[in-house]
Design a protein around this motif. Structure first.
Motif, PDB file in Angstrom:
ATOM      1  N   GLN A  73       0.805  -1.210   0.000  1.00  0.00           N
ATOM      2  CA  GLN A  73       0.000   0.000   0.000  1.00  0.00           C
ATOM      3  C   GLN A  73       0.845   1.270   0.000  1.00  0.00           C
ATOM      4  N   GLU A  74       2.041   1.194   0.548  1.00  0.00           N
ATOM      5  CA  GLU A  74       2.951   2.339   0.505  1.00  0.00           C
ATOM      6  C   GLU A  74       3.340   2.694  -0.922  1.00  0.00           C
ATOM      7  N   ARG A  75       3.235   1.727  -1.815  1.00  0.00           N
ATOM      8  CA  ARG A  75       3.616   1.924  -3.210  1.00  0.00           C
ATOM      9  C   ARG A  75       2.424   2.311  -4.093  1.00  0.00           C
ATOM     10  N   PHE A  98      -3.304  13.146   5.913  1.00  0.00           N
ATOM     11  CA  PHE A  98      -2.889  11.883   5.306  1.00  0.00           C
ATOM     12  C   PHE A  98      -1.391  11.854   5.061  1.00  0.00           C
ATOM     13  N   ALA A  99      -0.796  13.017   4.825  1.00  0.00           N
ATOM     14  CA  ALA A  99       0.661  13.072   4.694  1.00  0.00           C
ATOM     15  C   ALA A  99       1.330  12.689   6.016  1.00  0.00           C
ATOM     16  N   ARG A 100       0.751  13.147   7.129  1.00  0.00           N
ATOM     17  CA  ARG A 100       1.297  12.789   8.452  1.00  0.00           C
ATOM     18  C   ARG A 100       1.159  11.293   8.699  1.00  0.00           C
ATOM     19  N   LEU A 101       0.014  10.714   8.291  1.00  0.00           N
ATOM     20  CA  LEU A 101      -0.167   9.267   8.445  1.00  0.00           C
ATOM     21  C   LEU A 101       0.883   8.501   7.647  1.00  0.00           C
ATOM     22  N   ARG A 102       1.308   9.076   6.540  1.00  0.00           N
ATOM     23  CA  ARG A 102       2.336   8.448   5.701  1.00  0.00           C
ATOM     24  C   ARG A 102       3.743   8.705   6.228  1.00  0.00           C
ATOM     25  N   GLY A 103       3.877   9.551   7.243  1.00  0.00           N
ATOM     26  CA  GLY A 103       5.185   9.837   7.809  1.00  0.00           C
ATOM     27  C   GLY A 103       6.022  10.791   6.974  1.00  0.00           C
ATOM     28  N   ILE A 104       5.377  11.629   6.180  1.00  0.00           N
ATOM     29  CA  ILE A 104       6.103  12.565   5.319  1.00  0.00           C
ATOM     30  C   ILE A 104       6.484  13.790   6.140  1.00  0.00           C
ATOM     31  N   PRO A 105       7.731  14.241   6.101  1.00  0.00           N
ATOM     32  CA  PRO A 105       8.148  15.433   6.852  1.00  0.00           C
ATOM     33  C   PRO A 105       7.313  16.655   6.469  1.00  0.00           C
ATOM     34  N   ILE A 148       0.058  12.340  -2.472  1.00  0.00           N
ATOM     35  CA  ILE A 148       0.953  13.161  -1.670  1.00  0.00           C
ATOM     36  C   ILE A 148       2.252  12.438  -1.312  1.00  0.00           C
ATOM     37  N   HIS A 149       2.216  11.105  -1.263  1.00  0.00           N
ATOM     38  CA  HIS A 149       3.433  10.349  -0.934  1.00  0.00           C
ATOM     39  C   HIS A 149       4.205   9.919  -2.182  1.00  0.00           C
ATOM     40  N   GLU A 150       3.824  10.469  -3.347  1.00  0.00           N
ATOM     41  CA  GLU A 150       4.494  10.217  -4.617  1.00  0.00           C
ATOM     42  C   GLU A 150       4.603   8.721  -4.928  1.00  0.00           C
ATOM     43  N   PRO A 151       3.465   8.033  -4.980  1.00  0.00           N
ATOM     44  CA  PRO A 151       3.483   6.597  -5.292  1.00  0.00           C
ATOM     45  C   PRO A 151       3.856   6.357  -6.743  1.00  0.00           C
ATOM     46  N   ARG A 152       4.418   5.207  -7.015  1.00  0.00           N
ATOM     47  CA  ARG A 152       4.776   4.835  -8.384  1.00  0.00           C
ATOM     48  C   ARG A 152       3.655   4.074  -9.077  1.00  0.00           C
ATOM     49  N   ASN A 153       2.617   3.729  -8.321  1.00  0.00           N
ATOM     50  CA  ASN A 153       1.484   2.986  -8.860  1.00  0.00           C
ATOM     51  C   ASN A 153       0.204   3.694  -8.440  1.00  0.00           C
TER      52      ASN A 153
END
Length: 243
Positions: A73-75, A98-105, A148-153
């Motif tokens: 799911q991270e991808r 949602f960015a915070r949930l993803r751990g994005i600075p 927001i987490h720049e997924p590749r998929n």
């Protein structure tokens, strides 16, 4: 890259997905098409990791979705068929959460958020509470949240459904940009013009099975039709509503 192999899912006596296999390649837009009840949404839910298949497997960049769900799911960036936002938060706050949930600075989040505000033309509404958003405004915030987490998929379920002409154009432009960045884009749509304009590869499902796959031209040739919509109708035939 998303690879689907032999997926099967039933609901009681109803076979929703039956031995479905296909691949969504990097740097390409793959359309997943089918009439209502064909099994598209069920297939996408198994790709998200929200539903377990009874047989078969899904791999995202080589990561098995069932065995390593969180890693897969991270991808993935997913725009599902349900368009839910926290109504008391602004669009910007929804995306930040949602960015915070993803751990994005925080600094990275703000830079990406500013880019999406520009790219999706959200400046006029992104700082208003989501409760009053139009369908198009909601869709753009949801898309930014998914990316927001720049997924590749990227998985998009009916991404332009209910959008006005301008919002539809923005969505299509972003889908093309994602392809240009090398992402694997998989989306479902009922709009044949959209599919013809965007897709490099098409997978058509009917009654839970893959009935055709290939480029738009290959699909037309397989069906013996010049028009993609005519080809779709010929290949799928009459279907009953189901899962």
């Amino acid at each position: 890259m998303i690879r689907v192999s032999g997926l099967r899912k039933t609901f009681g006596e109803v076979i929703a997905v039956d031995d479905v296999s296909f691949a969504a390649e990097d740097g390409a837009i793959t359309g997943l098409l089918g009439p209502n009840g064909a099994g598209k949404s069920t297939t996408l839910r198994m790709l998200y990791g929200l539903m377990a298949p009874e047989a078969g497997e899904v791999a995202v960049d080589g990561v098995d979705v069932q065995r390593r769900t969180m890693a897969a799911q991270e991808r993935i960036g997913a725009l599902p068929d349900t368009h839910a936002l926290y109504p008391r938060l602004t669009g910007r706050e929804n995306i930040r959460y949602f960015a915070r949930l993803r751990g994005i600075p925080v600094d990275v989040t703000e830079g990406r958020l500013d880019e999406f505000v520009r790219l999706l033309e959200m400046a006029d509404f992104v700082d208003r509470r989501a409760k009053g958003y139009s369908h198009g405004e909601r869709s753009r915030v949801l898309l930014a949240r998914a990316l927001i987490h720049e997924p590749r998929n990227v998985l998009l379920d009916e991404p332009t459904n209910g959008l006005d002409v301008m919002s539809t154009r923005r969505m299509r432009d972003l889908i093309r940009e994602l392809r240009g960045r090398g992402c694997a884009v998989l989306f479902s749509s009922h709009i044949m013009q959209e599919v013809s304009l965007l897709c490099d590869h098409i997978v058509i499902v009917a009654a839970g099975r893959v009935v055709a796959a290939g480029s738009p031209n290959a699909i037309r040739e397989t069906a013996g039709c010049e028009d993609l919509e005519d080809a779709f109708v010929r290949l799928t035939g009459p279907q009953e509503d189901g899962a």
